[in-house]
Design a protein around this motif. Structure first.
Motif, short mmCIF file in Angstrom:
data_model
loop_
_atom_site.label_atom_id
_atom_site.label_comp_id
_atom_site.label_asym_id
_atom_site.label_seq_id
_atom_site.Cartn_x
_atom_site.Cartn_y
_atom_site.Cartn_z
N ASN A 120 0.86 -1.19 0.00
CA ASN A 120 0.00 0.00 0.00
C ASN A 120 0.89 1.24 0.00
N MET A 121 1.21 1.77 -1.16
CA MET A 121 2.14 2.88 -1.25
C MET A 121 1.41 4.18 -1.62
N THR A 122 1.71 5.24 -0.88
CA THR A 122 1.14 6.57 -1.13
C THR A 122 2.27 7.57 -1.29
N ARG A 123 2.15 8.42 -2.31
CA ARG A 123 3.15 9.47 -2.51
C ARG A 123 2.94 10.55 -1.45
N CYS A 124 3.98 10.82 -0.66
CA CYS A 124 3.89 11.83 0.40
C CYS A 124 4.36 13.19 -0.11
N ALA A 125 4.23 14.21 0.74
CA ALA A 125 4.55 15.59 0.35
C ALA A 125 6.01 15.74 -0.06
N ASP A 126 6.90 14.93 0.51
CA ASP A 126 8.33 15.02 0.18
C ASP A 126 8.70 14.20 -1.06
N GLY A 127 7.69 13.62 -1.72
CA GLY A 127 7.95 12.85 -2.92
C GLY A 127 8.27 11.39 -2.68
N GLN A 128 8.43 11.00 -1.41
CA GLN A 128 8.73 9.61 -1.08
C GLN A 128 7.43 8.81 -0.96
N PHE A 129 7.55 7.49 -1.12
CA PHE A 129 6.39 6.61 -1.03
C PHE A 129 6.43 5.85 0.29
N ARG A 130 5.30 5.90 1.00
CA ARG A 130 5.20 5.23 2.30
C ARG A 130 3.83 4.57 2.43
N GLU A 131 3.75 3.63 3.39
CA GLU A 131 2.47 2.98 3.67
C GLU A 131 1.72 3.80 4.72
N ILE A 132 0.78 4.58 4.27
CA ILE A 132 0.02 5.47 5.14
C ILE A 132 -1.30 4.83 5.56
N LYS A 133 -1.88 4.07 4.66
CA LYS A 133 -3.21 3.48 4.88
C LYS A 133 -3.23 2.11 4.22
N ASN A 134 -3.99 1.18 4.79
CA ASN A 134 -4.10 -0.15 4.17
C ASN A 134 -5.19 -0.11 3.10
N ASN A 135 -4.85 0.55 1.97
CA ASN A 135 -5.81 0.72 0.88
C ASN A 135 -6.33 -0.60 0.35
N ALA A 136 -5.51 -1.64 0.41
CA ALA A 136 -5.88 -2.93 -0.16
C ALA A 136 -7.14 -3.52 0.46
N VAL A 137 -7.39 -3.23 1.72
CA VAL A 137 -8.55 -3.80 2.39
C VAL A 137 -9.61 -2.76 2.75
N SER A 138 -9.28 -1.49 2.61
CA SER A 138 -10.21 -0.45 3.09
C SER A 138 -10.74 0.47 1.99
N ASP A 139 -10.09 0.52 0.83
CA ASP A 139 -10.53 1.44 -0.23
C ASP A 139 -11.82 0.95 -0.87
#
Length: 715
Positions: A280-299
């Motif tokens: 679950n990768m999200t582009r953050c404000a600094d341009g890096q990708f991090r797992e912020i939310k478990n989109n796979a099960v919640s989106d």
């Protein structure tokens, strides 16, 4: 005649009895006096001498990968304090005498603060006569604690020197952010679970707290255990670390290339439903990708064209149509109950008249929606019942906080027989993946059932609970639906999905090494009440399928959210291709003899550096090794050393360790290991040339100064 003189003896007994009665009255009176008049005084004394029911925290259980590697583990961390009243005047004078050495030592251990700042801080605590003054505001590991405890005064016993600690069980993740949203984490200050499996299995991992009474004896508190703490159990997940890494890298590379915002990938084991990787990768404000939310099960998003397979399956299974049914898609734009339905090639004239199989192959919106509208338009509830029958609407009961079941609306009628929550356009658009909200894991579970001969498995995240090396609970695979459709329908659907990849919209997912079946999807993401076009177009690009399609082993879904054009499901199909080939390549085990020829170098040249990595590779190629260390290193801590050739064997020797403030010897290492060791110590590194390190500008053992540059010459 009695030889005792009763007249003389009885008065003596009476005297003794009276004395005992008087003493008893005195004891009772004194007890009553202490229990009433002096109660507060003696309770205060008792409080100074003992502490009742001090909580003893258990060690939290580990979270392990499917092959037993540590993904989360508890290690001790400490907060450091000083009691300035302990030790009396002798300690105070010693503290003044050794102040320079103490502050200098603290600065070397914690370079972010100067010796002068440490002096000022310690003097402030001393002036306040604090009994619990923090030396460093952050938690430190055991090695740092022992270094601080070796400083002057700090090395004395707590009741003489005043230096003491507060211990915590800190959560460590040897694979850092890998599957971090699924594994979960703790609130550091509270040591309580935040999300993921840490939260879902908190009661298993946490264990049970114990109780201890502390009794003061000769100025020291001695612990008297009332109830032993029960350490938490370990849980074995289904996550495969290598697959997780493959999937994560593939997602991040594509997000960077197409400027995507969110990327999701899930890999599932076909026969068991085991989740082998979840990204679950999200582009953050600094341009890096991090797992912020478990989109796979919640989106909860409209899935788009990957939903068309479900529509076709319902129609086939109900016997409404066959794959040969011809559909007139016109010029790529048709009127559907007053709304315009378009195919993706409408500007090129559309597909004309095509079969149902071809409609799925090329992902024709008009072709699929016209079939569903023709046969279910007057009774849309039959279509929805079909979706529930094939399992795509099932509540999977995912054991992760925030997981949500699919939302597929059921048509309802009023007393007059009129639909109250349904319009004529609802069914056509629902058939192509709109008007529904389905999380990615539900879509994957449906396709996994197709790959599994029609048997739908519940996604499994945890396989076992282990306590002291013994399995105390197994979580067996769970069958949600024994058969989602009849075998004839299933066979036709699999063939169509193979054609999607071999000659349709999913060509980017193809592999030259094995067969693939799947479906692309491109859907506009609604902005709620603002509609689809408010604030610019946003797309959900998907590909879901399984491989090898003739004997399915794994199913996988890839979902990417991005703004603006270009946008197509082929972008996700490309990621699927990279993940599937990476996984299949991982499972290829070749003997070293297969690579032998007259020019082969049978004893490879092993660079200095992380010997654990080299040991792993050499052992899997069947090359004999000998190591100078013992024990298990499953937590991933590296062992730095060198390799030496001895006849038909490679000896691996651990080299001496250097402190964090000293330059290590990186000669003979590859660039990756050398740069890691140097940059970890705060040095700036410049590489010259290629190969392994021949020389380093800063010699081994050199004391590091802030901002220094070390030049490595390679060759």
């Amino acid at each position: 005649m009695s030889k005792f003189n009763n007249k003389k003896i009885l008065p003596r007994y009476k005297l003794i009895a009276y004395f005992i009665v008087l003493v008893s009255i005195a004891v009772i009176g004194k007890a009553a006096y202490i229990g009433t008049v002096k109660r507060d005084y003696w309770m205060a004394v008792a409080d100074r001498l003992k502490k009742d029911s001090v909580e003893v925290k258990p060690i939290r259980g580990n979270i392990l990968s499917s092959d037993g590697q540590l993904m989360a583990s508890s290690l001790p961390e400490f907060k450091l304090y000083m009691d300035f009243q302990a030790g009396g005047e002798h300690k105070d004078s010693l503290l003044v005498e050794k102040m320079d050495s103490i502050c200098k030592g603290l600065h070397e251990i914690f370079p972010k603060r100067s010796a002068e700042q440490f002096r000022k801080d310690i003097e402030e605590g001393r002036a306040k006569k604090s009994r619990h003054w923090p030396i460093w505001k952050y938690r430190v590991d055991y090695n740092t604690y022992t270094r601080v405890a070796s400083l002057p005064v700090f090395c004395l016993p707590p009741n003489k020197g005043g230096f003491h600690k507060e211990e915590f069980n800190a959560r460590q993740h040897p694979f850092t952010s890998l599957a971090s949203r699924t594994v979960g984490d703790l609130y550091g200050a509270k040591d309580s679970a935040r999300f993921g499996l840490e939260l879902s299995f908190d009661s298993v991992l946490r264990g049970e707290s114990g109780k201890m009474q502390k009794q003061k004896v000769k100025r020291r508190f001695i612990g008297l255990m009332q109830k032993e703490a029960v350490d938490g159990s370990d849980i074995v997940t289904t996550i495969d670390v290598q697959m997780q890494d493959i999937a994560e890298r593939a997602i991040i590379e594509e997000l960077k290339e197409i400027n995507g915002q969110v990327g999701v990938a899930i890999v599932m084991d076909v026969p068991t439903g085991d989740i082998k990787a979840i990204v679950n990768m999200t582009r953050c404000a600094d341009g890096q990708f991090r797992e912020i939310k478990n989109n796979a099960v919640s989106d909860l998003l409209e899935p788009g064209s990957v939903f068309k397979t479900a529509s076709v399956m319902v129609a086939l299974d109900d016997g409404k149509v066959d794959t040969t049914k011809l559909i007139n898609t016109g010029g790529g734009i048709v009127d559907m109950h007053g709304a315009k339905m378009k195919d993706h090639n409408w500007h090129r004239g559309g597909y004309g008249t095509i079969s149902l199989a071809k409609a799925l192959e090329v992902s024709s919106n008009i072709g699929i929606s016209r079939v569903i509208d023709e046969f279910y338009g007057k009774s849309p509830e039959k279509y929805i019942e079909g979706l529930h029958r094939i399992g795509i609407a099932s509540d999977l009961e995912i054991p992760l906080f925030g997981a949500t079941p699919p939302r597929i609306r059921m048509p309802k009628k009023n007393d007059k027989g009129q639909y109250v929550n349904w319009s004529k356009t609802a069914l056509p658009w629902m058939s192509i993946g709109y008007e529904t909200q389905i999380p990615p894991i539900s879509v994957l579970t449906f396709y996994n059932a197709i790959a599994n001969g029609g048997k739908m498995m519940r996604p499994r995240f945890v396989k076992q609970v282990i306590k002291d090396g013994e399995v105390v609970k197994n979580y067996d695979p769970v069958v949600l639906k024994p058969q989602i459709c009849n075998s004839t329908t299933l066979s036709k659907v699999i063939t169509m999905l193979e054609h999607v990849v071999s000659r349709g919209t999913g060509k980017a997912a193809r592999s030259q090494l094995f067969s693939v079946a799947g479906k692309t999807g491109t859907a506009q993401i609604s902005h709620g009440k603002a509609g689809y076009k408010s604030g610019g177009m946003k797309y959900l690009l998907s590909f879901v399928g399984f491989f090898p399609s003739n004997q399915p082993r794994y199913s996988c879904i890839v979902c990417i959210q991005k703004n603006g054009h270009p946008a197509s499901g082929g972008m996700s199909a490309k990621v699927f291709h990279n993940i599937s080939e990476g996984i299949m390549a991982k499972d290829l085990w070749l003997d070293v003899s297969d690579s032998k020829d007259s020019l082969s170098v049978l004893m490879p040249d092993v660079k200095n550096g992380n010997m654990l990595s080299a040991w792993f590779v050499l052992n899997h190629f069947g090359i004999e090794t000998k190591t100078s260390w013992d024990g298990s290193y499953a937590n991933g801590n590296p062992i730095w050393g060198r390799a030496e050739h001895k006849n038909n064997r490679i000896d691996m020797v651990e080299t001496p360790k250097y402190g964090d403030e000293l330059v290590p010897n990186v000669t003979g290492m590859g660039a990756r290991d050398a740069v890691f060791l140097l940059e970890k110590r705060g040095l700036n590194v410049t590489l010259v040339g290629r190969g392994k390190v021949n020389s380093q500008s800063l010699p081994a053992g050199h004391k590091i100064k802030r901002g220094e540059v070390c030049i490595l010459r390679m060759g």
